[in-house]
Design a protein around this motif. Structure first.
Motif, short mmCIF file in Angstrom:
data_model
loop_
_atom_site.label_atom_id
_atom_site.label_comp_id
_atom_site.label_asym_id
_atom_site.label_seq_id
_atom_site.Cartn_x
_atom_site.Cartn_y
_atom_site.Cartn_z
N ILE A 224 -3.80 13.81 15.94
CA ILE A 224 -4.93 13.42 16.78
C ILE A 224 -5.62 12.17 16.24
O ILE A 224 -5.91 11.24 16.96
CB ILE A 224 -5.93 14.58 16.88
CG1 ILE A 224 -5.26 15.75 17.58
CG2 ILE A 224 -7.19 14.15 17.63
CD1 ILE A 224 -6.02 17.04 17.49
N PHE A 225 -5.86 12.13 14.91
CA PHE A 225 -6.67 11.05 14.37
C PHE A 225 -5.85 9.93 13.72
O PHE A 225 -6.40 8.89 13.36
CB PHE A 225 -7.70 11.61 13.39
CG PHE A 225 -8.65 12.56 14.04
CD1 PHE A 225 -9.58 12.10 14.97
CD2 PHE A 225 -8.61 13.92 13.77
CE1 PHE A 225 -10.47 12.97 15.59
CE2 PHE A 225 -9.50 14.80 14.39
CZ PHE A 225 -10.42 14.33 15.31
N GLY A 226 -4.53 10.15 13.54
CA GLY A 226 -3.66 9.09 13.05
C GLY A 226 -4.16 8.46 11.77
O GLY A 226 -4.58 9.15 10.84
N GLY B 214 -0.80 10.82 23.59
CA GLY B 214 -0.95 11.84 24.61
C GLY B 214 -1.31 13.22 24.07
O GLY B 214 -1.47 14.16 24.83
N ILE B 215 -1.43 13.35 22.72
CA ILE B 215 -1.81 14.66 22.19
C ILE B 215 -3.30 14.87 22.42
O ILE B 215 -3.72 15.78 23.12
CB ILE B 215 -1.47 14.76 20.69
CG1 ILE B 215 0.02 14.99 20.51
CG2 ILE B 215 -2.26 15.88 20.04
CD1 ILE B 215 0.43 16.43 20.51
N GLY B 216 -4.07 13.93 21.92
CA GLY B 216 -5.52 14.03 22.10
C GLY B 216 -6.02 15.39 21.70
O GLY B 216 -5.29 16.19 21.14
N GLU C 162 0.87 -1.16 0.00
CA GLU C 162 0.00 0.00 0.00
C GLU C 162 0.90 1.21 0.00
O GLU C 162 1.79 1.35 0.82
CB GLU C 162 -0.90 0.00 1.24
CG GLU C 162 -2.23 -0.61 0.96
CD GLU C 162 -3.35 0.12 1.68
OE1 GLU C 162 -3.08 1.00 2.50
OE2 GLU C 162 -4.51 -0.22 1.40
N ARG C 163 0.67 2.07 -0.98
CA ARG C 163 1.53 3.21 -1.13
C ARG C 163 1.21 4.29 -0.10
O ARG C 163 2.01 5.14 0.18
CB ARG C 163 1.23 3.82 -2.48
CG ARG C 163 2.38 3.81 -3.40
CD ARG C 163 1.85 4.26 -4.72
NE ARG C 163 1.09 3.16 -5.28
CZ ARG C 163 1.49 2.52 -6.35
NH1 ARG C 163 2.57 2.87 -6.96
NH2 ARG C 163 0.78 1.54 -6.84
N LEU C 164 -0.02 4.25 0.37
CA LEU C 164 -0.48 5.38 1.17
C LEU C 164 0.30 5.52 2.46
O LEU C 164 0.45 4.56 3.21
CB LEU C 164 -1.94 5.17 1.54
CG LEU C 164 -2.85 5.11 0.34
CD1 LEU C 164 -4.27 4.85 0.81
CD2 LEU C 164 -2.78 6.41 -0.42
N LYS C 165 0.78 6.72 2.67
CA LYS C 165 1.40 6.98 3.95
C LYS C 165 0.27 7.41 4.89
O LYS C 165 -0.41 8.38 4.61
CB LYS C 165 2.41 8.12 3.82
CG LYS C 165 3.69 7.69 3.16
CD LYS C 165 4.79 8.73 3.32
CE LYS C 165 4.50 10.04 2.67
NZ LYS C 165 4.42 10.17 1.26
N THR C 166 0.08 6.69 5.92
CA THR C 166 -0.97 7.14 6.82
C THR C 166 -0.36 8.05 7.88
O THR C 166 0.85 8.06 8.07
CB THR C 166 -1.68 5.95 7.50
OG1 THR C 166 -0.68 5.05 7.91
CG2 THR C 166 -2.62 5.28 6.54
N GLN C 167 -1.22 8.80 8.51
CA GLN C 167 -0.75 9.73 9.52
C GLN C 167 -0.44 8.97 10.80
O GLN C 167 -1.02 7.93 11.07
CB GLN C 167 -1.84 10.78 9.81
CG GLN C 167 -2.35 11.45 8.57
CD GLN C 167 -1.24 12.15 7.82
OE1 GLN C 167 -0.36 12.75 8.42
NE2 GLN C 167 -1.25 12.06 6.50
N VAL C 168 0.50 9.50 11.54
CA VAL C 168 0.86 8.81 12.77
C VAL C 168 0.34 9.59 13.97
O VAL C 168 0.65 10.76 14.18
CB VAL C 168 2.39 8.66 12.89
CG1 VAL C 168 2.73 7.83 14.12
CG2 VAL C 168 2.94 8.01 11.63
N GLN C 169 -0.49 8.89 14.70
CA GLN C 169 -1.07 9.48 15.88
C GLN C 169 0.03 9.73 16.90
O GLN C 169 0.92 8.91 17.08
CB GLN C 169 -2.07 8.48 16.46
CG GLN C 169 -3.05 9.07 17.40
CD GLN C 169 -4.17 8.07 17.65
OE1 GLN C 169 -4.22 6.99 17.09
NE2 GLN C 169 -5.08 8.44 18.52
#
Ligand code: ATP
Ligand code: ZN
Length: 824
Positions: free
Chosen positions: A357-359, A282-284, A272-279
């Protein structure tokens, strides 16, 4: 069984085409799936099956068969097809044009002519040129375009002759633009997955130590011993080629040798090429402040009895924080969220902010991404684990959603929500409201400077209205100081493009480790070159505009068609060799900044510096991390960006947008000035804005200074009502284009007179637009103002019928006539 299928093609033709479904495919075909169909004699296209039925079309038409089905499962939902239909109706274009805009290219197949050698034929009777082609095709089929590279001259005719003799075969093959990305992996072959055989092999390896150590490294990494003991090859751990080669004992040549000997094999794994976001742990989300909490509650209340709510909150009031809480709430109730942004420049910051926040719940979709990644997002949305949140620019409206609960339209007033060219000329903000309606979803429009349309809808009760009048953390709105450039020039105080006060403020900001944004809404070095003696200026040969001087590349560029020209050595009119540059673009401002503030580190953000995929990110990150002191830019720097240390904003020329001949000029100026001013002093100390103008008495300048949106609204609404402009009336522009100015002028006159009886006084033109020729086509424009009491459906029908009636005439047949509904 349904024998026929209506197919929508990505073309500007009206309606759909009916094809026959061969009996062996009938049970497999579903509405929303792609089918491969022939069109005309040679073309092959991918279309979408939009209706299956058993009604034979009129008998005299010969119905062709579909060639194939591309998808077992639909790739477009039925409600998307209905949405496409709405867009094509409302924006007066074809559903095929909407389809073309909606699908990423990788989901549309291209047909290309490919030539293959017919090996049943012996080449003896061929002449010289034919022989060359025959030889070029020895090992493989080639597209005509590729064949042309190895054989000189015009080969089309020769190829077609050869095809007639059946020396070569011509066929159309479908090339898939979307190729899944793969990573090479290494594994032990089936044949050597045997302890004894492997040991024997090792004994042959004594003389090639490198191969031995590479193989040992692989066996170790794949935990081969365990797999061998259990006689189960599938227990081998996956080892990518890259992993193996990073082992200190492994080498690439040795790996090749082992492969040639049949011990190891290399196989591809799709990734999968998609780079997903990294949560970020503790940020919330942050707690809303009191004002924000009130606004949040009011929004939820407004949604009780309306679907759309406008959040009008001053810059830095924390609208984004409110969006985050609303997203959280939608996700908690199991709904999907679409977060629309007007520009890529903005997505950089918001992606980071939301990603933390949403990763991996969030997918990002925008036009700077390679098409392959857009296909992947699309496929993910129709899979059984779609992204719950999509963050994207206007085209993300077209993604498949099956459970949409909320659409946020950030910076709703932005003109880049409107697609200008080509069709569909839709406004993503308005279309989002229709999309939401189809899903039973809620819409939040957010901005510090609402469009008159949205504010009018909110005031009249059609939308909910929630206001935030204070900045977060009790930071004051910036102080705005007006500098009268005309006066300063008269007193000979403007020695640079910066007023003395601005010079002082920039200097002290830099000395105090603060940052500065300078706004000049024009790219290039100077908008005009002019002969000092006779006043001649270079113009584009294809368009009716003067050329912009770009010093960095040493060229003159047409900002309409992109053509570039060399800078003339002398004026072709009078031979004077001195051309002077008039006016300021961002390049020239950058040069002036460097001269005036040599100690400062500067960066420029405009179309020319942000062509690369990561360019925005770099410029914005550098500024955010204090690696640059002064950021110079076009309207790209005005919106939504959130920086900590900007204490001074300079608006270098407020008059430029004010003097545009457009009824929205005041509204636009207010929005642009207030937005860029809003970048100043967002943390702690109050920010300062220096606004340079030659017209300090214009009411809109005072409205900006006082941050008085109400005054702008009241004052502009009066004018709009009086002159029958939006938001009271709707506008539909009709454009006519043709190579021959006489033809287009006649056609426009004819069309206007056909519409006259229906619209009487509310039709303006035909006029020559400000730029009346682009890319060698002459342009005429007719403006139709649609009164609020008219039935818009019948208005559209009238317009389309008038165009059809015009184009029946042979003389006008080649005129390109198109509509722009709700133009901006
Ligand atoms: N409740 C909060 N807690 C902590 N920080 C906040 C809060 N609300 C806002 N902020 C901070 O204040 C700054 C401005 O907020 P935000 O960017 O959301 O404003 P905005 O209304 O979206 O502004 P603009 O219209 O200029 O885009 C941001 O840096 C944000 O992190
Ligand atoms: Zn041009």
């Amino acid at each position: 069984m349904n024998k026929y299928v209506d197919v929508l093609l990505p073309l500007a033709m009206k309606g759909t085409l009916t094809y026959c479904v061969p009996s062996h495919l009938q049970s497999l075909l579903k509405v929303g799936a792609r089918v491969v169909v022939p069109l005309g004699k040679r073309k092959i296209y991918t279309g979408i099956a939009v209706r299956l039925h058993s009604t034979a079309p009129q008998e005299d038409i010969q119905i062709k068969d579909i060639l194939d089905i591309e998808d077992v499962q639909p790739i477009v939902y039925l409600h998307q097809l209905k949405f496409w239909k709405w867009i094509s109706d409302y924006y007066l274009c074809t559903a095929g044009e909407v389809m073309k805009a909606a699908l990423p290219s990788g989901l549309k197949l291209e047909s290309e002519t490919t030539i293959t050698r017919n090996d049943d034929f012996d080449g003896d009777t061929l002449d010289e040129k034919e022989w060359e082609i025959w030889q070029a095709l020895k090992d493989k089929s080639l597209r005509i375009a590729d064949l042309q590279k190895s054989v000189k001259g015009n080969i089309l005719r020769i190829v077609s002759g050869m095809a007639e003799k059946e020396v070569v075969l011509v066929d159309e093959i479908l090339t898939r633009n979307f190729k899944p990305k793969t990573i090479p992996y290494v594994r032990l072959t089936e044949a050597y997955f045997d302890e004894q055989r492997l040991n024997r092999f090792f004994s042959t390896l004594k003389r090639s130590q490198k191969q031995e150590s590479t193989l040992l490294a692989y066996l170790d990494m794949s935990e081969c011993a365990a797999a061998l003991t259990l006689h189960n090859r599938s227990l081998l751990k996956d080892v990518s080629k890259k992993q193996l080669l990073s082992h200190p004992n492994a080498s690439d040549t040795a790996l090749k040798g082992l492969k040639d000997k049949g011990v190891l094999e290399i196989y591809d794994v799709e990734t999968e090429r998609l780079k997903t976001q990294v949560q970020v742990e503790g940020i919330g989300q942050r707690a809303l402040d009191e004002e924000q909490q009130r606004a949040y509650n009011e929004i939820l209340n407004a949604w009780d009895n309306r679907d759309v709510c406008l959040l009008h909150g001053v810059t830095s009031s924390g609208k984004t924080e409110i969006y985050i809480h609303l997203i959280e709430q939608a996700l908690a109730s199991g709904k999907q969220v679409l977060y629309l942004l007007p520009e890529i420049a903005l997505t950089t910051q918001i992606t980071t902010r939301l990603g933390r926040i949403f990763g991996d719940k969030m997918g990002v979709y925008h036009s700077k991404f390679p098409d392959t990644e857009r296909v992947e997002v699309w496929r993910r949305q129709i899979s059984d684990h779609p992204f719950p949140i999509i963050l994207g620019v206007r085209s993300s409206l077209f993604l498949p959603f099956d459970n949409l609960g909320l659409i946020i339209v950030d910076e709703e007033h932005e003109t880049s929500y409107k697609q200008q060219d080509p069709a569909p000329r839709y406004n993503a903000r308005d279309a989002a409201i229709v999309l939401a309606m189809k899903h039973g979803a809620k819409v939040l429009l957010g901005t510090a400077t609402p469009s008159l349309e949205s504010y009018h809808n909110a005031r009249s009760g059609k939308y909910g209205l929630v206001e935030l009048t204070k900045r977060h953390g009790d930071v004051l709105m910036p102080e705005i100081i007006i500098e009268d450039v005309k006066e300063l020039r008269r007193k000979k105080l403007m020695k640079t493009p910066f007023a003395p006060r601005l010079m002082d403020e920039v200097r002290s900001a830099i000395a105090n480790k603060q940052q500065v944004i300078l706004f000049q809404n024009r790219r290039g070095y100077s908008p005009v070159l002019e002969c000092r003696t006779c006043g001649w200026t270079p113009r584009c040969q294809a368009c009716d505009v003067s050329l912009t001087y770009h010093q960095s590349i040493g060229k003159l560029i047409c900002h309409y068609c992109g053509a570039s020209y060399d800078i003339p050595m002398a004026c072709p009119n009078c031979n004077d060799t001195e051309l002077r540059d008039m006016g300021y673009g961002t390049e020239k401002i950058e040069a002036a900044v460097k001269a005036c503030f040599p100690e400062a580190r500067t960066a420029r953000m405009d179309l020319d510096t942000t062509r690369g995929r990561t360019a925005y990110e770099r410029i914005i990150n550098d500024f955010q991390h204090g690696k640059t002191d002064i950021l110079i830019g076009t309207q790209m720097v005005t919106k939504g960006l959130d920086f900590d240390r900007v204490s001074v904003v300079g608006i270098l020329n407020a008059d430029q947008s004010l003097n545009v001949p457009d009824f929205r000029a005041h509204e636009r100026t207010f929005q642009m000035m207030s937005q860029v001013a809003g970048r100043a002093g967002r943390r702690g100390k109050r920010g300062l804005v220096i606004l340079q103008t030659r017209q300090p008495d214009e009411p809109v300048i005072t409205q900006v200074k006082e941050n008085n949106y109400q005054a702008l609204f009241e004052n502009q609404m009066e004018e709009r009502e009086f002159f029958h402009y939006p938001p009271i009336y709707h506008i539909i522009n009709i454009y006519l284009k043709h190579r021959d100015e006489h033809v287009v002028a006649e056609a426009a006159k004819q069309l206007a007179s056909m519409l006259q009886p229906y619209f009487s006084g509310d039709i303006l033109g035909p006029d020559r637009p400000a730029v009346a020729r682009v890319q060698r086509l002459y342009i005429r424009k007719i403006m139709v103002k649609v009164a609020p009491n008219l039935n818009t459906r019948s208005v559209r029908r009238t317009l389309l019928a008038a165009r059809d009636n015009l184009l029946v005439y042979d003389y006008y047949k080649t005129v390109n006539v198109y509509f722009d509904a709700d133009p901006l």
